[in-house]
Motif scaffolding. Structure first.
Motif, PDB file in Angstrom:
ATOM      1  N   GLY A  51       0.796  -1.227   0.000  1.00 44.38           N
ATOM      2  CA  GLY A  51       0.000   0.000   0.000  1.00 44.38           C
ATOM      3  C   GLY A  51       0.821   1.265   0.000  1.00 44.38           C
ATOM      4  N   ASP A  52       2.091   1.163   0.338  1.00 43.90           N
ATOM      5  CA  ASP A  52       2.966   2.330   0.300  1.00 43.90           C
ATOM      6  C   ASP A  52       3.373   2.635  -1.141  1.00 43.90           C
ATOM      7  OD1 ASP A  52       4.072   4.281   2.110  1.00 43.90           O
ATOM      8  OD2 ASP A  52       6.059   3.500   1.639  1.00 43.90           O
ATOM      9  N   ALA A  53       3.492   1.598  -1.950  1.00 42.14           N
ATOM     10  CA  ALA A  53       3.890   1.778  -3.354  1.00 42.14           C
ATOM     11  C   ALA A  53       2.819   2.479  -4.170  1.00 42.14           C
ATOM     12  CB  ALA A  53       4.222   0.421  -3.992  1.00 42.14           C
ATOM     13  N   ASP A  54       1.555   2.239  -3.829  1.00 42.70           N
ATOM     14  CA  ASP A  54       0.477   2.849  -4.616  1.00 42.70           C
ATOM     15  C   ASP A  54      -0.087   4.123  -3.982  1.00 42.70           C
ATOM     16  OD1 ASP A  54      -1.361   2.071  -2.626  1.00 42.70           O
ATOM     17  OD2 ASP A  54      -2.047   0.318  -3.745  1.00 42.70           O
ATOM     18  N   GLY A  55       0.538   4.584  -2.894  1.00 45.45           N
ATOM     19  CA  GLY A  55       0.156   5.870  -2.316  1.00 45.45           C
ATOM     20  C   GLY A  55      -0.905   5.828  -1.236  1.00 45.45           C
ATOM     21  N   ARG A  56      -1.408   4.641  -0.880  1.00 42.97           N
ATOM     22  CA  ARG A  56      -2.426   4.574   0.178  1.00 42.97           C
ATOM     23  C   ARG A  56      -1.839   4.822   1.558  1.00 42.97           C
ATOM     24  NH1 ARG A  56      -4.471  -0.913   0.267  1.00 42.97           N
ATOM     25  NH2 ARG A  56      -2.691  -1.411  -1.055  1.00 42.97           N
ATOM     26  N   TRP A  57      -0.579   4.447   1.759  1.00 44.22           N
ATOM     27  CA  TRP A  57       0.067   4.597   3.055  1.00 44.22           C
ATOM     28  C   TRP A  57       1.017   5.789   3.024  1.00 44.22           C
ATOM     29  CZ3 TRP A  57       1.691  -1.251   3.504  1.00 44.22           C
ATOM     30  CH2 TRP A  57       0.536  -2.034   3.628  1.00 44.22           C
ATOM     31  N   GLY A  58       1.880   5.887   4.011  1.00 45.99           N
ATOM     32  CA  GLY A  58       2.817   7.003   4.045  1.00 45.99           C
ATOM     33  C   GLY A  58       4.134   6.666   4.704  1.00 45.99           C
ATOM     34  N   VAL A  59       4.506   5.388   4.668  1.00 45.43           N
ATOM     35  CA  VAL A  59       5.737   4.958   5.327  1.00 45.43           C
ATOM     36  C   VAL A  59       6.950   5.668   4.731  1.00 45.43           C
ATOM     37  CG1 VAL A  59       7.240   2.999   5.866  1.00 45.43           C
ATOM     38  CG2 VAL A  59       4.737   2.702   5.912  1.00 45.43           C
ATOM     39  N   ARG A  60       7.131   5.543   3.432  1.00 43.62           N
ATOM     40  CA  ARG A  60       8.318   6.126   2.777  1.00 43.62           C
ATOM     41  C   ARG A  60       8.391   7.632   3.031  1.00 43.62           C
ATOM     42  NH1 ARG A  60       9.857   4.363  -3.008  1.00 43.62           N
ATOM     43  NH2 ARG A  60      12.060   4.377  -2.550  1.00 43.62           N
ATOM     44  N   ARG A  61       7.292   8.313   2.876  1.00 45.58           N
ATOM     45  CA  ARG A  61       7.282   9.768   3.067  1.00 45.58           C
ATOM     46  C   ARG A  61       7.693  10.146   4.489  1.00 45.58           C
ATOM     47  NH1 ARG A  61       1.828  13.222   3.276  1.00 45.58           N
ATOM     48  NH2 ARG A  61       2.730  15.117   4.108  1.00 45.58           N
ATOM     49  N   ALA A  62       7.108   9.479   5.487  1.00 53.66           N
ATOM     50  CA  ALA A  62       7.424   9.806   6.882  1.00 53.66           C
ATOM     51  C   ALA A  62       8.877   9.484   7.218  1.00 53.66           C
ATOM     52  CB  ALA A  62       6.478   9.054   7.820  1.00 53.66           C
ATOM     53  N   VAL A  63       9.358   8.331   6.755  1.00 50.15           N
ATOM     54  CA  VAL A  63      10.736   7.918   7.037  1.00 50.15           C
ATOM     55  C   VAL A  63      11.718   8.860   6.352  1.00 50.15           C
ATOM     56  CG1 VAL A  63      12.426   6.086   6.646  1.00 50.15           C
ATOM     57  CG2 VAL A  63      10.135   5.515   7.489  1.00 50.15           C
ATOM     58  N   ASP A  64      11.474   9.158   5.081  1.00 45.41           N
ATOM     59  CA  ASP A  64      12.378  10.050   4.344  1.00 45.41           C
ATOM     60  C   ASP A  64      12.428  11.444   4.956  1.00 45.41           C
ATOM     61  OD1 ASP A  64      12.973   7.980   2.615  1.00 45.41           O
ATOM     62  OD2 ASP A  64      11.808   8.788   0.936  1.00 45.41           O
ATOM     63  N   GLU A  65      11.285  11.980   5.340  1.00 43.00           N
ATOM     64  CA  GLU A  65      11.256  13.308   5.955  1.00 43.00           C
ATOM     65  C   GLU A  65      12.037  13.316   7.265  1.00 43.00           C
ATOM     66  OE1 GLU A  65       7.175  14.482   6.352  1.00 43.00           O
ATOM     67  OE2 GLU A  65       6.926  14.770   4.183  1.00 43.00           O
ATOM     68  N   PHE A  66      11.834  12.281   8.078  1.00 39.26           N
ATOM     69  CA  PHE A  66      12.543  12.201   9.354  1.00 39.26           C
ATOM     70  C   PHE A  66      14.053  12.111   9.128  1.00 39.26           C
ATOM     71  CE2 PHE A  66      14.600   9.638  12.593  1.00 39.26           C
ATOM     72  CZ  PHE A  66      14.385  10.428  13.697  1.00 39.26           C
ATOM     73  N   ALA A  67      14.468  11.219   8.232  1.00 36.75           N
ATOM     74  CA  ALA A  67      15.899  11.044   7.966  1.00 36.75           C
ATOM     75  C   ALA A  67      16.529  12.336   7.469  1.00 36.75           C
ATOM     76  CB  ALA A  67      16.106   9.918   6.953  1.00 36.75           C
TER      77      ALA A  67
END
Length: 127
Positions: free
Chosen positions: A90-106
């Motif tokens: 679900g992160d790959a198709d935009g339903r979730w937000g794992v990558r966005r949250a992790v990248d912003e934090f990093a």
């Protein structure tokens, strides 16, 4: 519910817990399996108390962002904050937000995000 896991029954979560227990049995003398809401569970541990934390809870952006904020202080210098489902499912198709949250934090912390198999991600805390 909004991340799509609300369709799973309690037995699915029990099986996941048992798999986690099995995979970590060699370290059972120092493993903690806490069945609490993430924010409440984080209160069990002092800052810099854990070698690593693995996040695999609610995958929506605001939830993972909060999980990171609660758990990062608990990671010891040189330790790892880790999680699951970075850029997959679900992160790959935009339903979730794992990558966005992790990248912003990093980016805010000036840390590198590493990604392995099945969307497992980790960030090392500076020693």
């Amino acid at each position: 519910g909004a991340c799509g896991l609300d369709a799973l029954d309690a037995a699915a979560f029990w099986r996941a817990k048992e798999r986690a227990r099995w995979w970590t049995q060699s370290h059972e003398d120092r493993r903690y399996m806490v069945e609490e809401a993430s924010e409440d569970a984080a209160l069990w541990f002092g800052n810099h108390a854990l070698d690593f934390v693995f996040l695999d809870g609610n995958h929506l952006y605001e939830s993972i962002r909060q999980d990171i904020a609660w758990w990062w202080p608990k990671v010891a210098p040189g330790g790892l904050l880790m999680g699951h489902d970075y850029g997959v499912y679900g992160d790959a198709d935009g339903r979730w937000g794992v990558r966005r949250a992790v990248d912003e934090f990093a980016a805010r912390e000036g840390r590198k995000v590493s990604v392995g198999m099945d969307g497992v991600w980790w960030i090392e805390k500076a020693p």
